[in-house]
Every structure is written in structure tokens, then in C-alpha cells.
Design a protein around this motif. Structure first.
Motif, PDB file in Angstrom:
ATOM      1  N   ALA A 241       0.835  -1.210   0.000  1.00 21.99           N
ATOM      2  CA  ALA A 241       0.000   0.000   0.000  1.00 21.99           C
ATOM      3  C   ALA A 241       0.866   1.255   0.000  1.00 21.99           C
ATOM      4  N   GLY A 242       1.987   1.205   0.731  1.00 21.58           N
ATOM      5  CA  GLY A 242       2.905   2.347   0.749  1.00 21.58           C
ATOM      6  C   GLY A 242       3.495   2.622  -0.621  1.00 21.58           C
ATOM      7  N   SER A 243       3.790   1.557  -1.373  1.00 18.82           N
ATOM      8  CA  SER A 243       4.319   1.728  -2.730  1.00 18.82           C
ATOM      9  C   SER A 243       3.313   2.451  -3.609  1.00 18.82           C
ATOM     10  N   TRP A 244       2.062   1.996  -3.552  1.00 18.72           N
ATOM     11  CA  TRP A 244       1.015   2.637  -4.356  1.00 18.72           C
ATOM     12  C   TRP A 244       0.771   4.073  -3.892  1.00 18.72           C
ATOM     13  N   MET A 245       0.815   4.308  -2.578  1.00 12.69           N
ATOM     14  CA  MET A 245       0.577   5.656  -2.070  1.00 12.69           C
ATOM     15  C   MET A 245       1.690   6.608  -2.500  1.00 12.69           C
ATOM     16  N   CYS A 246       2.934   6.130  -2.471  1.00 10.69           N
ATOM     17  CA  CYS A 246       4.050   6.966  -2.924  1.00 10.69           C
ATOM     18  C   CYS A 246       3.869   7.354  -4.393  1.00 10.69           C
ATOM     19  N   GLY A 247       3.495   6.377  -5.214  1.00 16.04           N
ATOM     20  CA  GLY A 247       3.264   6.672  -6.623  1.00 16.04           C
ATOM     21  C   GLY A 247       2.132   7.654  -6.823  1.00 16.04           C
ATOM     22  N   LEU A 248       1.057   7.514  -6.029  1.00 13.72           N
ATOM     23  CA  LEU A 248      -0.090   8.410  -6.162  1.00 13.72           C
ATOM     24  C   LEU A 248       0.259   9.839  -5.770  1.00 13.72           C
ATOM     25  N   VAL A 249       0.941  10.006  -4.640  1.00 18.69           N
ATOM     26  CA  VAL A 249       1.320  11.349  -4.182  1.00 18.69           C
ATOM     27  C   VAL A 249       2.254  12.005  -5.185  1.00 18.69           C
ATOM     28  N   ASN A 250       3.231  11.241  -5.669  1.00 21.76           N
ATOM     29  CA  ASN A 250       4.168  11.767  -6.653  1.00 21.76           C
ATOM     30  C   ASN A 250       3.446  12.186  -7.924  1.00 21.76           C
ATOM     31  N   SER A 251       2.502  11.352  -8.378  1.00 27.92           N
ATOM     32  CA  SER A 251       1.777  11.651  -9.610  1.00 27.92           C
ATOM     33  C   SER A 251       0.880  12.870  -9.459  1.00 27.92           C
ATOM     34  N   MET A 252       0.167  12.965  -8.341  1.00 31.73           N
ATOM     35  CA  MET A 252      -0.710  14.114  -8.117  1.00 31.73           C
ATOM     36  C   MET A 252       0.096  15.406  -8.092  1.00 31.73           C
ATOM     37  N   THR A 253       1.287  15.346  -7.496  1.00 30.19           N
ATOM     38  CA  THR A 253       2.144  16.536  -7.428  1.00 30.19           C
ATOM     39  C   THR A 253       2.572  16.986  -8.817  1.00 30.19           C
ATOM     40  N   HIS A 254       3.113  16.054  -9.600  1.00 26.72           N
ATOM     41  CA  HIS A 254       3.625  16.414 -10.923  1.00 26.72           C
ATOM     42  C   HIS A 254       2.510  16.783 -11.893  1.00 26.72           C
ATOM     43  N   THR A 255       1.410  16.044 -11.838  1.00 30.92           N
ATOM     44  CA  THR A 255       0.311  16.351 -12.755  1.00 30.92           C
ATOM     45  C   THR A 255      -0.293  17.713 -12.428  1.00 30.92           C
ATOM     46  N   GLY A 256      -0.418  17.999 -11.121  1.00 33.59           N
ATOM     47  CA  GLY A 256      -0.942  19.302 -10.719  1.00 33.59           C
ATOM     48  C   GLY A 256      -0.040  20.442 -11.167  1.00 33.59           C
ATOM     49  N   LEU A 257       1.264  20.267 -11.007  1.00 33.47           N
ATOM     50  CA  LEU A 257       2.210  21.310 -11.424  1.00 33.47           C
ATOM     51  C   LEU A 257       2.222  21.458 -12.942  1.00 33.47           C
ATOM     52  N   THR A 258       2.131  20.346 -13.662  1.00 28.90           N
ATOM     53  CA  THR A 258       2.118  20.406 -15.129  1.00 28.90           C
ATOM     54  C   THR A 258       0.864  21.101 -15.637  1.00 28.90           C
ATOM     55  N   ALA A 259      -0.259  20.889 -14.939  1.00 30.98           N
ATOM     56  CA  ALA A 259      -1.522  21.507 -15.364  1.00 30.98           C
ATOM     57  C   ALA A 259      -1.495  23.021 -15.220  1.00 30.98           C
ATOM     58  N   THR A 260      -0.601  23.544 -14.386  1.00 30.00           N
ATOM     59  CA  THR A 260      -0.519  25.002 -14.205  1.00 30.00           C
ATOM     60  C   THR A 260       0.342  25.676 -15.269  1.00 30.00           C
ATOM     61  N   LEU A 261       1.051  24.896 -16.075  1.00 32.78           N
ATOM     62  CA  LEU A 261       1.918  25.476 -17.094  1.00 32.78           C
ATOM     63  C   LEU A 261       1.100  26.118 -18.204  1.00 32.78           C
ATOM     64  N   THR A 262       1.628  27.168 -18.764  1.00 25.16           N
ATOM     65  CA  THR A 262       1.041  27.779 -19.953  1.00 25.16           C
ATOM     66  C   THR A 262       1.771  27.240 -21.170  1.00 25.16           C
ATOM     67  N   LEU A 263       1.057  26.497 -21.992  1.00 27.90           N
ATOM     68  CA  LEU A 263       1.645  25.891 -23.186  1.00 27.90           C
ATOM     69  C   LEU A 263       1.204  26.678 -24.402  1.00 27.90           C
ATOM     70  N   CYS A 264       2.123  27.473 -24.952  1.00 28.12           N
ATOM     71  CA  CYS A 264       1.786  28.375 -26.050  1.00 28.12           C
ATOM     72  C   CYS A 264       2.047  27.765 -27.416  1.00 28.12           C
ATOM     73  N   GLY A 265       2.622  26.596 -27.468  1.00 32.11           N
ATOM     74  CA  GLY A 265       2.940  25.984 -28.747  1.00 32.11           C
ATOM     75  C   GLY A 265       4.415  26.113 -29.056  1.00 32.11           C
ATOM     76  N   PRO A 266       4.925  25.358 -30.027  1.00 29.56           N
ATOM     77  CA  PRO A 266       4.161  24.449 -30.883  1.00 29.56           C
ATOM     78  C   PRO A 266       3.574  23.286 -30.091  1.00 29.56           C
ATOM     79  N   ASN A 267       2.645  22.599 -30.704  1.00 27.36           N
ATOM     80  CA  ASN A 267       1.969  21.509 -30.011  1.00 27.36           C
ATOM     81  C   ASN A 267       2.483  20.148 -30.452  1.00 27.36           C
ATOM     82  N   GLN A 268       3.706  20.089 -30.934  1.00 26.04           N
ATOM     83  CA  GLN A 268       4.298  18.840 -31.402  1.00 26.04           C
ATOM     84  C   GLN A 268       5.186  18.226 -30.322  1.00 26.04           C
ATOM     85  N   ILE A 269       4.968  16.941 -30.035  1.00 22.98           N
ATOM     86  CA  ILE A 269       5.772  16.205 -29.068  1.00 22.98           C
ATOM     87  C   ILE A 269       6.611  15.196 -29.829  1.00 22.98           C
TER      88      ILE A 269
END
Length: 324
Positions: free
Chosen positions: A150-178
Motif C-alpha cells: 500500500a505504501g508503494s502505491w501511495m508513494c506513486g499516487l502522491v508523486n503523480s498528483m504533485t507532478h500532474t498538478g504542477l504540469t496543469a498550471t503550465l502555460t503551453l503556447c505551442g508548438p503543439n508537437q511532441i
């Protein structure tokens, strides 16, 4: 080629175009076939491991409890990336929505972070089994195993929520090619026109916490394990002790080797094809290898899989029970 919308005075990307793999149109059919076969082998192999552990009481031990978690993680991990790649092989425009990209990123980080911690927990299990066998039933009780998983899954969840939340705050002006076939944090940071310093600090912290620390812990554990094995007087005893951790050690070496090659190498001097290959090894090939390694190098797993196949294909009696 841009699909954008207004966000106040800024321009925001609403979809991304993948460039990875798709710069070789003459090989699309071959790539599709390879990815499909690898994905099917990965899912089937890990499902067989899960089922064999589930129905065989002999495998109801901490080591196989962690292995079942690892197999489930591998199924989820590869299923986060491969299906959309397979679909894109048939699309003229290889795209993913902004929301879809964040969702893929969220699950990728969960499963990758959880697997790093879980492999360290499995190393701890092997350390206790070999170095402190008399205390093993207490130190690796069902409750302790459940907490570690459970600790392994919780660590992954906390880490993911942190990074996804921070990434969602970015302003992506383009280009939109990855220049890849999946959404990953460093790739999105390159597309940002806002300050990414907090995101970069979070990446460094996560690398140390979920990458370097479990790796060092695993290395120390196996140093002590090997030292304890070498002190065993009989060659037969040494062989038996080493066989209990050989599969996990092989998986650890492959996993940390591919993840380091994927994330911790200099970006200069590498082509897009090399970047793609590194991610394929880490995200797609490694989850396929794990069940193969455990089934080939572990006698108990091979016996359980053989019984599982015989039970479904050639039932041992009319009741469908499988006899030892």
C-alpha cells in the motif's frame, strides 16, 4: 498544425501531435505488428502470473504477494501507452487531447513511481529471508506486506498528483508537437512558455526520492544478501539461497538500467530514434520481460504455471481440482 484556444491574453494548446515512430511511414505496418505482439505477450504473461499466484496456496508468501503487485503494475503501465500508439498507427494525424495527455502522464507517473518503491520492498523481503530467516515470519507478516504494498502505491499516487498538478498550471503556447509517442513531464516542460523552475525542482526531488533512494536501498540490500550467501558453507546452500533472489535481482537490473538510460543520460548527441528506443525499452519491453524472467528462473512459478495450464486444458478430474 496548431489547434489552440484563447485563455485570457494567452494562447493555450488543446491537443498535441506525436512525432515519434511516425517519421518512418514505410515501417508503420511492422511497428504496429511488433507493438501488438509485445503488448499481448505482456498482458497475457502477467495475467498468467497473477492467476497462478492466486490459485496456488504454495505461492501465498510475501515474495509472491509482491510479485502479483508487480505483475498488476506492469499490465497497467503498458496499457497506459501502447493502446493509443496502436490506434495512432491508423490515424493520419497522430494526436492526443490536452486532457488525454495529462491523464496519460498521471497514470504513467503513478505506475513508474510505485514500481520503483515496490522493487525496493521486494529487495527488503529477500534481505530478511536470507539474512534473518528466523525472524522472517514476524518481520514479513501479512500486515507488514500489506503496508509495504500500500505504501508503494501511495508513494506513486502522491508523486503523480504533485507532478500532474504542477504540469496543469503550465502555460503551453505551442508548438503543439511532441517528439515522442507518449506524454512525459520533460517533454511538456519544453513546450511551456511560463516559468518551469518549480516543476524542475519537483522533478529533481522525485528523482532522488523515488529513483535514487530505492535504487541505493536495493543495492545495499543485495550487497548484504550476497555477503550472507558467500558465508554459507555448502555450495548447494549457496545455490539455493541465491536462486530465491536471482529473478528479482535480474528484474531490478533491467528496470533501473532502462530507467537510467531513459532519463539520466545527456540529451545532446542523441537522435529522436534513440530517444524513442530508450522509452520503448523502459515502458514497453521491461513489463514484458518481468513475467518471462520469473517464469524461467523460478521453479515454483514454473510448477504453478504448468499446473494452471493443465488445470484449464486437461482437468485432472471431473471436479476440476488440480492435485499436487
Amino acid at each position: 498544425m496548431k489547434d489552440v484556444k484563447e485563455r485570457g491574453n494567452l494562447t493555450g494548446v488543446t491537443e498535441f501531435i506525436f512525432l515519434g515512430f511516425f517519421n518512418h511511414p514505410e515501417l508503420q505496418g511492422l511497428f504496429f505488428l511488433i507493438f501488438l505482439v509485445v503488448h499481448l505477450v505482456t498482458v497475457l504473461g502477467n495475467l498468467l502470473i497473477l492467476t497462478a499466484i492466486r490459485i496456488n496456496p504454495v505461492l501465498h508468501t510475501p515474495m509472491y504477494y509482491f510479485l502479483s503487485n508487480l505483475s498488476f503494475l506492469d499490465i497497467c503501465y503498458t496499457s497506459t501507452t501502447v493502446p493509443i500508439v496502436l490506434v495512432n498507427f491508423f490515424q493520419e494525424k497522430k494526436t492526443i487531447t490536452y486532457e488525454g495527455c495529462l491523464s496519460q502522464l498521471f497514470f504513467l507517473v503513478i505506475f513508474a513511481g510505485s514500481e520503483c518503491v515496490l522493487l525496493a520492498a521486494m529487495a527488503y523481503d529477500r534481505f530478511i529471508a536470507i539474512c534473518h530467516p528466523l525472524h522472517y515470519p514476524v518481520l514479513m507478516s501479512n500486515r507488514v506486506c500489506a503496508y509495504l504494498a500500500a505504501g508503494s502505491w501511495m508513494c506513486g499516487l502522491v508523486n503523480s498528483m504533485t507532478h500532474t498538478g504542477l504540469t496543469a498550471t503550465l502555460t503551453l503556447c505551442g508548438p503543439n508537437q511532441i517528439s515522442h509517442f507518449l506524454c512525459d513531464i520533460p517533454l511538456l516542460l519544453k513546450l511551456s512558455c511560463s516559468d518551469t523552475s518549480i516543476n524542475e525542482v519537483a522533478l529533481y526531488v522525485a528523482s532522488a526520492t523515488f529513483g535514487l533512494s530505492p535504487c541505493l536501498f536495493t543495492a545495499v540490500s543485495y550487497t548484504l544478501i550476497i555477503s550472507a550467501i558467500l558465508k554459507i558453507q555448502s555450495a548447494q546452500g549457496q545455490k539455493k539461497a541465491f536462486s530465491t533472489c536471482a529473478s528479482h535481482l535480474t528484474v531490478v537490473l533491467i528496470y533501473y538500467g532502462t530507467i537510467n538510460f531513459n532519463y539520466d543520460r545527456p540529451s545532446l548527441g542523441y537522435s529522436l530514434d534513440v530517444d524513442i528506443l530508450a522509452s520503448v525499452l523502459f515502458c514497453i519491453v521491461t513489463p514484458m520481460l518481468n513475467p518471462i524472467i520469473y517464469s524461467l528462473r523460478n521453479k515454483e512459478v514454473k510448477v504453478a504455471l504448468r499446473k494452471l495450464c493443465k488445470g484449464y486444458i486437461f482437468p485432472s478430474d471431473s471436479s476440476g481440482q488440480i492435485h499436487s
